[in-house]
Scaffold this motif. Structure first.
Motif, PDB file in Angstrom:
ATOM      1  N   ASN A 161       5.837  51.442 -16.767  1.00 50.85           N
ATOM      2  CA  ASN A 161       5.112  50.211 -16.438  1.00 50.85           C
ATOM      3  C   ASN A 161       4.020  49.929 -17.462  1.00 50.85           C
ATOM      4  N   ALA A 162       3.441  50.991 -18.009  1.00 51.33           N
ATOM      5  CA  ALA A 162       2.391  50.803 -19.021  1.00 51.33           C
ATOM      6  C   ALA A 162       2.954  50.242 -20.316  1.00 51.33           C
ATOM      7  N   THR A 163       4.215  50.558 -20.634  1.00 58.93           N
ATOM      8  CA  THR A 163       4.832  50.060 -21.865  1.00 58.93           C
ATOM      9  C   THR A 163       5.706  48.849 -21.633  1.00 58.93           C
TER      10      THR A 163
ATOM     11  N   PRO B 114      18.196  45.689 -24.558  1.00 61.54           N
ATOM     12  CA  PRO B 114      17.051  46.460 -24.039  1.00 61.54           C
ATOM     13  C   PRO B 114      15.726  45.837 -24.473  1.00 61.54           C
ATOM     14  N   LEU B 115      15.116  45.074 -23.578  1.00 63.05           N
ATOM     15  CA  LEU B 115      13.891  44.350 -23.931  1.00 63.05           C
ATOM     16  C   LEU B 115      12.769  44.567 -22.937  1.00 63.05           C
ATOM     17  N   SER B 116      12.971  45.396 -21.928  1.00 61.16           N
ATOM     18  CA  SER B 116      11.975  45.483 -20.864  1.00 61.16           C
ATOM     19  C   SER B 116      10.705  46.200 -21.314  1.00 61.16           C
ATOM     20  N   ASN B 117      10.810  47.187 -22.205  1.00 60.41           N
ATOM     21  CA  ASN B 117       9.645  47.981 -22.615  1.00 60.41           C
ATOM     22  C   ASN B 117       9.497  47.967 -24.127  1.00 60.41           C
ATOM     23  N   GLU B 118       8.291  48.304 -24.585  1.00 60.24           N
ATOM     24  CA  GLU B 118       8.008  48.246 -26.021  1.00 60.24           C
ATOM     25  C   GLU B 118       6.907  49.240 -26.380  1.00 60.24           C
ATOM     26  N   ILE B 119       7.107  49.937 -27.497  1.00 61.94           N
ATOM     27  CA  ILE B 119       6.058  50.757 -28.095  1.00 61.94           C
ATOM     28  C   ILE B 119       5.945  50.361 -29.565  1.00 61.94           C
ATOM     29  N   VAL B 120       4.808  50.679 -30.170  1.00 62.26           N
ATOM     30  CA  VAL B 120       4.554  50.305 -31.562  1.00 62.26           C
ATOM     31  C   VAL B 120       4.178  51.558 -32.341  1.00 62.26           C
ATOM     32  N   LEU B 121       4.915  51.823 -33.418  1.00 62.92           N
ATOM     33  CA  LEU B 121       4.607  52.928 -34.319  1.00 62.92           C
ATOM     34  C   LEU B 121       3.672  52.395 -35.402  1.00 62.92           C
TER      35      LEU B 121
END
Length: 676
Positions: A35-37, A198-205
């Motif tokens: 949920n946080a991402t 797959p688009l529900s969550n996201e992180i950034v490097l």
């Protein structure tokens, strides 16, 4: 005996601390982490849940409490009657609305009726009779209604409608209708999630200070490489990363040159790094340099006679099948095939066909899926293909002169070798059929592109085409990731990645089922990883759920100080005297710094600058021995008063030119004219 065991347990327990065997901190649930991402709530999930809620509200069903109540009665006949009652209400919503208080209602009324009528009826049968008390009152036959368990549903059906009584088939028809509704819902969900993006969550490097222009994910999906305009390459390892998402290594392949492309070998044990310099580099999996290809002689005109590229590289790609072969393209107007085992020479030089003689840069290049064909994008907008066959040369097998109106930034083959995708600075994406290259199958416009590394990618099943867009000054869209259907050749969706950063590179990993997107601008850059916890595997799911390790007292390491007074002067470590010098310079006594003159009148025993900076000057001025007359006399008169002495007794220049120089004639003073 039990008391003795308890005493023994307490005796053993007293020897251990209270926290022994207990978890100090509860772990964060996985749902909270995802949920946080989360990017935004999934519309498909929202619609399905809303649809289910509506169905639950409009169509009555047995709740857990009602099921528990029915099982407590232990009367299978009563359960069957209640099912028939519910099925009847399902088939006829009007009747269910009319009998809400009697048949449907909340699950609590039946026990209440049981309490009210338990005293009057007596046997264990009354609860179903009490629930049908209204029906009994309608028919005024309490003794007739108690008998067999079948009449209650039949009488309710009589009250509702005579047509619905018939055979006992309505329940299966109702279940069939429920199945039809469920099938319709499933079909709608499949239609919505047909592509399963797959688009529900996201992180950034993060880590780069400028736009990320190069991206490479190894075939297993465990390591990610990102190159940027800040001249560095960062290496990320999903298995070793925690939720801080920090890179484990940073490289600078060529100082002062942008990183333009990265490519893994087929075995993922090495990778190719292409920068703005003329020499490509090969690194191993851990980032150690294995070699650098040779640079050619820039004074040789014929490119085929040079040993390597003579100008900056633009693109490079590893052979998809052979781990010893790579392909590079350069601004010098050539493509070259190299052998990784020999960094001093090349295997093949390819010079593209040009309309006019000269040097036109090759902006991008690519292998096909089998490694039997090479395609190059030329700076004049043309697309040229070469088939690798015995005796092949620089003459292209397929030449599209005006593929684009501007430089080409990306080319991509399909795995079946039938489709070629091209991306250009002209803001378009073109789909080509390799069997008929005269005209593109489809042209997608309105895709702004400001970076020479903007690429195209396929989905794992190659049913979708994805590419990124750049941010324009007057536009408010931001950087977008666009998805197109390969079969229908139409736009599927546009996903916003960043409101201020342009999207450059993109890749959809087949094993992880995660989408990697690079973005950035002049001041920042990062790699966005899009995933779905229900569809994706490993990759971002592994590192997001791993919390960073807390610092402990045991982590402190005191650096040992080694004193070696008898070391040779060559190896003796000289202490730094920088701070000592700075301290001495600040001290006016030790630095012997002269005192600055005081402006204005003197004070504190010091003479000011108005009446002489020195004490002798001050005393002479005060005693009248020094008279400053130069401020009151005329400078012209002060010079002319020495004119007679200079004429009578010349010393320097006048004697040498006494016979040739004319007599000086001085102008008269014009003070009288000025006064007039």
């Amino acid at each position: 005996m039990a008391e003795d065991e308890e005493e023994i347990y307490d005796g053993f327990r007293s020897h251990f601390p209270l926290a022994f065997g207990k978890q100090s901190k509860s772990l964060t649930p996985l749902e909270a982490i995802h949920n946080a991402t989360a990017r935004r709530p999934s519309t498909a999930a929202a619609t399905t849940t809303d649809r289910q809620d509506n169905n639950n509200q409009g169509l009555p069903s047995l709740s857990s409490s009602s099921k528990a109540w029915l099982t407590s009665l232990r009367n299978p006949k009563s359960t069957s009657t209640s099912r028939h009652r519910d099925d009847a209400s399902l088939t006829n919503p009007s009747s269910s609305s009319a009998d809400d208080d009697v048949a449907v209602g909340p699950p609590r009324p039946p026990p209440a009726d049981e309490d009210d009528g338990g005293v009057m009826i007596g046997p264990s049968r009354p609860p179903p009779v009490a629930s049908n008390s209204d029906d009994d009152e309608d028919e005024d036959g309490d003794g007739a209604m108690i008998g067999p368990p079948r009449p209650p549903p039949a009488e309710m059906d009589d009250d509702d409608s005579s047509v619905m009584i018939g055979p006992p088939r309505p329940p299966p028809t109702d279940s069939d209708s429920d199945d039809d509704l469920a099938e319709e819902e499933e079909e709608e969900e499949e239609e919505e999630n047909r592509h399963r993006i797959p688009l529900s969550n996201e992180i950034v490097l993060k880590g780069h200070s400028k736009v990320v222009s190069a991206l490479a994910v190894d075939h297993s999906g465990s390591r990610v490489l990102s190159g940027s305009y800040d001249y560095t390459v960062r290496m990320y390892d999903f298995q070793g990363m925690n939720s801080r998402l920090a890179s484990f290594r940073q490289l600078e392949p060529s100082e002062g040159h942008q990183v333009r492309n990265l490519s893994w070998s087929p075995t993922s044990d090495r990778f190719l790094c292409v920068t703005g310099s003329a020499q490509a580099k090969i690194y191993d999996r851990d980032g150690l340099t294995l070699g650098e290809f040779v640079k050619g002689d820039m004074y040789i005109r014929d490119l085929k006679n040079t040993k390597g590229h003579i100008s900056g590289l633009t693109c490079g790609e590893w052979h998809p099948k052979t781990k010893e072969t790579i392909l590079t393209s350069s601004e010098d107007g050539s493509l070259r095939i190299w052998d990784v085992n020999d960094f001093k020479s090349q295997k093949q030089v390819i010079k593209p066909k040009l309309a006019r003689p000269g040097r036109v840069p090759v902006t991008t290049c690519a292998w096909d899926h089998e490694g039997k064909c090479i395609v190059g994008g030329i700076g004049d907008g043309s697309i040229q293909l070469w088939n690798l066959k015995p005796g092949w040369g620089s003459r292209p097998d397929i030449h599209v002169e005006r593929g684009h109106s501007d430089e080409i930034t990306g080319l991509k083959f399909s795995s079946d070798g039938r489709i070629l995708l091209s991306r250009s600075f002209d803001g378009s994406l073109k789909v080509w059929d390799l069997r008929q290259m005269k005209k593109p199958l489809q042209v997608f416009e309105d895709l702004p592109n400001h970076y020479a590394q903007t690429n195209i990618a396929f989905s794992p099943d190659e049913q979708l085409i994805l590419t990124g867009t750049s941010v324009e000054r007057e536009s408010t869209n931001g950087g977008l990731l666009c998805f197109y259907d390969r079969a229908k050749l139409e736009l599927v969706s546009r996903v916003g990645i960043s409101p201020t950063c342009s999207v450059v590179q993109c890749a959809w990993h087949p094993k992880l089922n995660q989408i990697f997107v690079t973005a950035g601008d002049k001041s920042q850059g990062g790699t966005h990883v899009l995933y779905d916890p229900t569809l994706s595997e490993r990759g971002a799911l592994v590192c997001v759920a791993r919390a960073p390790r807390k610092k402990s007292v045991d982590d402190f390491e005191a650096k040992p100080v080694i004193h070696n007074p008898h070391a040779l002067p060559l190896f003796r470590e000289q202490p730094s005297r920088k701070r000592q010098r700075e301290k001495i310079l600040k001290d006016p006594i030790k630095s012997h710094k002269p005192e600055l003159p005081i402006t204005g009148p003197g004070f504190g025993g010091r003479v000011g600058s108005t009446k002489g900076s020195l004490l002798t000057q001050y005393l002479l001025k005060q005693g009248g021995l020094i008279k400053e007359t130069w401020m009151e006399e005329d400078p012209r008169e002060a010079i002319l008063k020495y004119a007679d002495v200079a004429a009578n007794d010349p010393k320097f220049i006048a004697p040498a030119y006494a016979q040739t120089q004319p007599e000086p004639v001085f102008a008269k003073s014009d003070s009288e004219d000025e006064e007039k």
